[in-house]
Scaffold this motif. Structure first.
Motif, PDB file in Angstrom:
ATOM      1  N   ASP A   1      10.856   6.324   8.663  1.00 19.70           N
ATOM      2  CA  ASP A   1      10.340   6.818   9.941  1.00 19.70           C
ATOM      3  C   ASP A   1       8.968   7.450   9.773  1.00 19.70           C
ATOM      4  N   LYS A   2       8.573   7.657   8.513  1.00 20.36           N
ATOM      5  CA  LYS A   2       7.381   8.459   8.243  1.00 20.36           C
ATOM      6  C   LYS A   2       6.177   7.636   7.777  1.00 20.36           C
ATOM      7  N   PHE A   3       6.401   6.798   6.790  1.00 18.57           N
ATOM      8  CA  PHE A   3       5.267   6.151   6.115  1.00 18.57           C
ATOM      9  C   PHE A   3       4.939   4.767   6.667  1.00 18.57           C
ATOM     10  N   ASN A   4       3.709   4.339   6.368  1.00 18.26           N
ATOM     11  CA  ASN A   4       3.314   2.938   6.572  1.00 18.26           C
ATOM     12  C   ASN A   4       3.495   2.214   5.244  1.00 18.26           C
ATOM     13  N   LYS A   5       4.159   1.080   5.271  1.00 18.48           N
ATOM     14  CA  LYS A   5       4.497   0.398   4.007  1.00 18.48           C
ATOM     15  C   LYS A   5       3.281   0.029   3.163  1.00 18.48           C
ATOM     16  N   PRO A   6       2.204  -0.547   3.728  1.00 18.54           N
ATOM     17  CA  PRO A   6       1.069  -0.912   2.856  1.00 18.54           C
ATOM     18  C   PRO A   6       0.518   0.286   2.089  1.00 18.54           C
ATOM     19  N   TRP A   7       0.515   1.449   2.739  1.00 23.14           N
ATOM     20  CA  TRP A   7       0.029   2.652   2.053  1.00 23.14           C
ATOM     21  C   TRP A   7       0.958   2.998   0.887  1.00 23.14           C
ATOM     22  N   LEU A   8       2.261   2.917   1.131  1.00 21.76           N
ATOM     23  CA  LEU A   8       3.230   3.236   0.067  1.00 21.76           C
ATOM     24  C   LEU A   8       3.002   2.352  -1.157  1.00 21.76           C
ATOM     25  N   VAL A   9       2.862   1.040  -0.914  1.00 20.51           N
ATOM     26  CA  VAL A   9       2.702   0.092  -2.022  1.00 20.51           C
ATOM     27  C   VAL A   9       1.466   0.456  -2.847  1.00 20.51           C
ATOM     28  N   GLN A  10       0.393   0.767  -2.156  1.00 18.23           N
ATOM     29  CA  GLN A  10      -0.860   1.093  -2.839  1.00 18.23           C
ATOM     30  C   GLN A  10      -0.759   2.436  -3.571  1.00 18.23           C
ATOM     31  N   TRP A  11      -0.257   3.443  -2.864  1.00 17.06           N
ATOM     32  CA  TRP A  11      -0.234   4.814  -3.417  1.00 17.06           C
ATOM     33  C   TRP A  11       0.709   4.921  -4.616  1.00 17.06           C
ATOM     34  N   LEU A  12       1.832   4.248  -4.551  1.00 15.17           N
ATOM     35  CA  LEU A  12       2.797   4.348  -5.655  1.00 15.17           C
ATOM     36  C   LEU A  12       2.227   3.790  -6.965  1.00 15.17           C
ATOM     37  N   GLN A  13       1.251   2.882  -6.841  1.00 16.32           N
ATOM     38  CA  GLN A  13       0.622   2.342  -8.056  1.00 16.32           C
ATOM     39  C   GLN A  13      -0.523   3.230  -8.554  1.00 16.32           C
TER      40      GLN A  13
ATOM     41  N   ALA B   1       6.417  -0.977  -7.200  1.00 15.80           N
ATOM     42  CA  ALA B   1       5.937  -0.337  -5.965  1.00 15.80           C
ATOM     43  C   ALA B   1       6.376  -1.143  -4.745  1.00 15.80           C
ATOM     44  N   GLU B   2       6.333  -2.457  -4.863  1.00 21.16           N
ATOM     45  CA  GLU B   2       6.690  -3.292  -3.708  1.00 21.16           C
ATOM     46  C   GLU B   2       8.168  -3.159  -3.345  1.00 21.16           C
ATOM     47  N   VAL B   3       9.032  -3.197  -4.377  1.00 22.00           N
ATOM     48  CA  VAL B   3      10.471  -3.111  -4.042  1.00 22.00           C
ATOM     49  C   VAL B   3      10.859  -1.686  -3.632  1.00 22.00           C
ATOM     50  N   VAL B   4      10.204  -0.701  -4.244  1.00 24.34           N
ATOM     51  CA  VAL B   4      10.501   0.681  -3.861  1.00 24.34           C
ATOM     52  C   VAL B   4      10.048   0.929  -2.418  1.00 24.34           C
ATOM     53  N   ALA B   5       8.852   0.423  -2.069  1.00 19.99           N
ATOM     54  CA  ALA B   5       8.369   0.589  -0.685  1.00 19.99           C
ATOM     55  C   ALA B   5       9.320  -0.097   0.292  1.00 19.99           C
ATOM     56  N   ASP B   6       9.793  -1.291  -0.074  1.00 26.67           N
ATOM     57  CA  ASP B   6      10.758  -1.994   0.787  1.00 26.67           C
ATOM     58  C   ASP B   6      11.984  -1.132   1.039  1.00 26.67           C
ATOM     59  N   THR B   7      12.509  -0.556  -0.053  1.00 25.46           N
ATOM     60  CA  THR B   7      13.729   0.250   0.082  1.00 25.46           C
ATOM     61  C   THR B   7      13.447   1.536   0.860  1.00 25.46           C
ATOM     62  N   LEU B   8      12.300   2.176   0.573  1.00 19.53           N
ATOM     63  CA  LEU B   8      11.976   3.418   1.296  1.00 19.53           C
ATOM     64  C   LEU B   8      11.902   3.178   2.803  1.00 19.53           C
ATOM     65  N   MET B   9      11.391   1.997   3.186  1.00 21.50           N
ATOM     66  CA  MET B   9      11.253   1.720   4.617  1.00 21.50           C
ATOM     67  C   MET B   9      12.608   1.525   5.307  1.00 21.50           C
ATOM     68  N   THR B  10      13.656   1.359   4.491  1.00 29.81           N
ATOM     69  CA  THR B  10      14.995   1.250   5.096  1.00 29.81           C
ATOM     70  C   THR B  10      15.643   2.627   5.284  1.00 29.81           C
ATOM     71  N   LEU B  11      15.027   3.671   4.704  1.00 30.00           N
ATOM     72  CA  LEU B  11      15.618   5.016   4.801  1.00 30.00           C
ATOM     73  C   LEU B  11      15.176   5.661   6.115  1.00 30.00           C
ATOM     74  N   THR B  12      16.064   5.657   7.067  1.00 29.28           N
ATOM     75  CA  THR B  12      15.736   6.277   8.351  1.00 29.28           C
ATOM     76  C   THR B  12      16.856   7.243   8.713  1.00 29.28           C
ATOM     77  N   ASP B  13      16.478   8.257   9.435  1.00 34.84           N
ATOM     78  CA  ASP B  13      17.483   9.249   9.794  1.00 34.84           C
ATOM     79  C   ASP B  13      18.095   8.873  11.135  1.00 34.84           C
ATOM     80  N   SER B  14      19.398   9.029  11.210  1.00 35.21           N
ATOM     81  CA  SER B  14      20.105   8.576  12.410  1.00 35.21           C
ATOM     82  C   SER B  14      20.029   9.596  13.550  1.00 35.21           C
ATOM     83  N   SER B  15      19.522  10.806  13.242  1.00 31.92           N
ATOM     84  CA  SER B  15      19.594  11.850  14.279  1.00 31.92           C
ATOM     85  C   SER B  15      18.327  11.937  15.138  1.00 31.92           C
ATOM     86  N   ASN B  16      17.617  10.829  15.238  1.00 33.18           N
ATOM     87  CA  ASN B  16      16.439  10.760  16.114  1.00 33.18           C
ATOM     88  C   ASN B  16      15.431  11.880  15.870  1.00 33.18           C
TER      89      ASN B  16
END
Lengths: 131, 229
Positions: B63-75, B116-131
């Motif tokens: 819910d927080k990050f943009n995936k392209p940024w995650l991929v780049q920053w994690l490296q 970084a790519e697979v971690v970013a993919d997984t991070l983007m699936t982490l969303t909180d259910s409580s809106n």
């Protein structure tokens, strides 16, 4: 006579070192414990501007247009009544015609915590008529 | 002997060339990241826990990050929080004002590109259910940079804790000059509106902001990055 005085003096020092001196840190600790929660709140929310030494020199202070208040200054803090201190913590600087940079913490701290913080500020400055 | 060297070289080549499998995102997160970051919502979100945690919570990373940024920053991670997470543990009195005790700050581990790519993919699936995040609230209207800056600095005081350009602004909070590529606009909007709804004990004050303020500040922060303005 002098020997007696010396012996008596030595006994008094011995007594003090056994019973009184070890008690001092414990007294200081109990004094600090009274403010333990307020101190943690201050360290979390206030030190970013008001500083680790509570002197207005926080990590953000060098970039601020208005210098945060020095809470360790008895002169500056002494004339502010507790009610105003609590009001500013709760509603922010604008509530007392002070800087917008002092935000309102009333949504994060409850009234009891604000009361504790007010008392803690009196403890820090060692000042104020209604401390 | 030649045959043994050939086999060893083949094994080595095979091992290094094997791509990280997509399902490895979870295992990398659990082995390399969970020591410092919460990947699931903790039961304890108290002030005491804030003092104990070593890194920002990631259980709502999607819910927080943009995936392209995650991929780049994690490296190639660079500090986002000048005074660490959280600031109070990394500042000390200096000559004129408090300073950052950089000896205590540790660099963030680097991941390889495939990690970084697979971690970013997984991070983007982490969303909180409580809106936690109000989806679709940011209208995306362009904000005048000078007006945005005036609100960010003088009128709402955000610059006391955040920097909107390198070297300018406060140090106790994350820098925001890369927030436009780092963060989703609706996250910026929701966090600015009510920080404690997302991070209950966090040291950011909740300001009384109108809807216009929230749109203006979110727009200004989004535009700060990557020459969008």
């Amino acid at each position: 006579m002098d020997v007696k005085k010396t012996v008596l003096g030595a006994l008094l020092i011995g007594f003090a070192s056994i019973f009184i001196i070890p008690a001092l840190p414990a007294m200081a600790a109990s004094d600090n414990n009274q403010y333990q929660h307020a101190e943690r709140l201050y360290d979390t929310y206030c030190t970013q501007c008001h500083g680790v030494n509570r002197d207005g020199n926080g990590i953000n202070s060098t970039n601020m247009s208005v210098q945060p208040r020095d809470h360790s200054d008895p002169k500056g803090m002494g004339d502010i009544p507790n009610s105003e201190i609590a009001e500013v913590i709760k509603k922010g600087g604008l509530a007392a015609n002070k800087s917008v940079l002092m935000p309102a913490w009333g949504d994060i701290l409850n009234d009891e915590e604000i009361k504790e913080l007010t008392a803690y500020l009196r403890h820090v400055c060692q000042c104020g008529s209604d401390q | 002997m030649k045959r043994q060297i050939f086999i060893a070289a083949s094994i080595s080549l095979f091992t290094t060339a094997t791509p990280v499998l997509a399902e490895d995102g979870d295992s990398i997160l659990n082995s390399k990241c969970s020591g410092c970051h919460a990947l699931t919502k903790p039961d304890d979100l108290s002030l005491d826990r804030l003092w104990e945690r070593k890194g920002p919570d990631l259980f709502y990373a999607g819910d927080k990050f943009n995936k392209p940024w995650l991929v780049q920053w994690l490296q190639a991670p660079v500090p986002i929080r000048p005074a660490g997470e959280f600031y109070r543990k990394y500042v000390k009195p200096g000559e004129k004002s408090d300073i950052i005790d950089s000896s205590k700050l540790k660099p963030h581990p680097k991941l390889s590109q495939s990690e970084a790519e697979v971690v970013a993919d997984t991070l983007m699936t982490l969303t909180d259910s409580s809106n936690l995040i109000e989806k679709g609230k940011f209208k995306g209207e362009k904000v005048s940079a000078s007006m945005g800056r005036m609100f960010f600095t003088k009128l709402r005081g955000c610059a006391a804790c955040h920097s909107d350009s390198p070297g300018k602004g406060g140090l106790s909070a994350p820098e925001l000059y890369t927030a436009g590529s780092r963060l989703q606009p609706d996250y910026i909007y929701s966090y600015t509106k009510h920080p404690q709804k997302i991070d209950p004990a966090v040291w950011m004050p909740r300001l009384e902001l109108s809807e216009q303020d929230l749109q203006r500040l979110t727009g200004y922060i989004v535009q700060l990055d990557a020459g969008r303005d």
